[in-house]
Design an enzyme around this catalytic site. Sequence first.
Site, PDB file in Angstrom:
ATOM      1  CG  ASP A   3      -1.796  -0.913   1.103  1.00  5.92           C
ATOM      2  OD1 ASP A   3      -1.916  -1.423   0.325  1.00  5.92           O
ATOM      3  OD2 ASP A   3      -2.250  -0.758   2.262  1.00  5.92           O
ATOM      4  CB  SER A  19      -4.536  -6.770   7.271  1.00 12.82           C
ATOM      5  OG  SER A  19      -4.554  -5.920   7.538  1.00 12.82           O
ATOM      6  NE  ARG A  24      -1.475   2.843  13.133  1.00 11.53           N
ATOM      7  CZ  ARG A  24      -0.979   2.091  12.582  1.00 11.53           C
ATOM      8  NH1 ARG A  24       0.044   2.654  11.735  1.00 11.53           N
ATOM      9  NH2 ARG A  24      -1.485   1.078  11.385  1.00 11.53           N
ATOM     10  CG  ASP A  34      -5.062   2.014  12.887  1.00 13.54           C
ATOM     11  OD1 ASP A  34      -4.595   2.260  13.958  1.00 13.54           O
ATOM     12  OD2 ASP A  34      -4.585   1.073  11.778  1.00 13.54           O
TER      13      ASP A  34
HETATM   14  N1  ARG Z   1      -8.452  -3.126  15.943  1.00 14.19           N
HETATM   15  C1  ARG Z   1      -6.876  -2.671  16.162  1.00 14.19           C
HETATM   16  C2  ARG Z   1      -7.129  -1.597  16.212  1.00 14.19           C
HETATM   17  O1  ARG Z   1      -7.539  -0.513  15.543  1.00 14.19           O
HETATM   18  C3  ARG Z   1      -5.697  -3.146  15.512  1.00 14.19           C
HETATM   19  C4  ARG Z   1      -5.489  -2.706  14.167  1.00 14.19           C
HETATM   20  C5  ARG Z   1      -4.409  -3.146  13.460  1.00 14.19           C
HETATM   21  N2  ARG Z   1      -4.640  -3.362  12.138  1.00 14.19           N
HETATM   22  C6  ARG Z   1      -4.483  -4.815  10.736  1.00 14.19           C
HETATM   23  N3  ARG Z   1      -3.998  -4.770   9.923  1.00 14.19           N
HETATM   24  N4  ARG Z   1      -4.288  -6.158  11.891  1.00 14.19           N
HETATM   25  O2  ARG Z   1      -6.466  -0.827  16.770  1.00 14.19           O
END
Ligand code: ARG
Length: 418
Positions: free
Chosen positions: A15, A175, A95, A124
């Site tokens: 990406d 992912s 983040r 995110d």
């Molecule tokens: N669901 C979690 C959050 O929103 C983790 C997201 C992580 N991303 C992934 N591609 N697994 O903080």
Amino acid sequence: MKREKVVLAYSGGLDTSVAVKWIQERYDLDVVCLTVELGQGEDLEPIKKKALETGAVEARAIDARRIFVDYFVWPSLLAGSLYEGRYPLATALGRPLIAKLMIDVAREAGAVAVAHGCTGKGNDQVRFDVAFQMLAPELRIIAPVREWRMSRPEEIEYAAKHGIPVETSGAKAYSIDQNLWGRAIEAGPLEDPWVTPPSDAFQWTRDVADTPDQPAIVEIGFEQGRPTSLDGETLDGVALIERLNELGGQHGVGRIDQVENRLVGIKSRELYEAPAAVILHQAHRELETLTLSKEAQRFKTHVSQACADLVYNGLWFSAFHHDLMSFVASSQRFNTGTVRVRLAKGTCVVEGRKSDYSLYAPALATYAEGDQFDHDAAVGFIKLHGLGQKTQAQAQLLKAAEEVPRIELIPPSGEGDD
Ligand code: ARG
């Protein structure tokens, strides 16, 4: 004429690699790639090299592990922040720090925009964008993946067309996002919440069937809530977390399979591997059972939930978070001591706790000799404690028992036992 610049949060994956090219074409900007090392366990040099090969004018990497632990991970541990009671927030904590470092680089490089590779249905994007809006309203926000609407095959085609290498291992079923505080695995077969997590989803933790028979016993030392030692050996935060991830993982500790409520209104199924986070949250909370008053302990459960929600929802830099953390910091003044845990077969069990500031008073608690508890005082205490109830029972409840709808705690005799 020199082109204006954008700072892109770059991971080296498909990406963000495609994003480098796409931003140049779509926005006519020079792309400065920034990779932030939060302990995701990847080499930075190849990532920087790939960024430059893909067309970035500059590739930077910052090792922010210390800052991450001291200013993001420990505060959230002190707050007891577990989203919906379980998720230790690894991604959500990373983040705001990445956003802050992007802003620093953008200002230094004189960039006009910042960019990230988040999709339009995740949490995110919110965490990044809110941080940018709060801390650097002058910067434009570009979110290629949210904007371009390419399907996966189209993206791969775009990559091929521009000579961007695509890993064709086929192992890209999930992912994944990871840092020191945990690994998050979603999508692919996990999208069906009924499906048993396939073993290839896990990398940090062993399956219980493969764990050693001999448990590991660890003493974790805390100073004002912060973990500072393992088995008496003083360690910096990064090393301490790494060691517990390793040890916990060997014993199958730290797997979480959670259906969670995203901020954007959907439920998603996520797996987490977070041995250190699971062990440390448990041990930290345990130490508080000795060092916090009953009232502080109860009140703090509300603060923990509020903090977890805030962090999850991208409000790390909010004033309310700051206010809540003042309570948290104050609550930790005497939370110094040691907790002993036993790691075995996927479980973490506390076996002992001690503190020089313990409110546990042996002379008051003991049933053996030396008991200093005033048994006679209990009679008067109970009389007053129950006085309001006694008055109400006589004035209302005992009189009106027949007319008032009652909650049946015990089924009336005769019913249901035929
Ligand atoms: N669901 C979690 C959050 O929103 C983790 C997201 C992580 N991303 C992934 N591609 N697994 O903080």
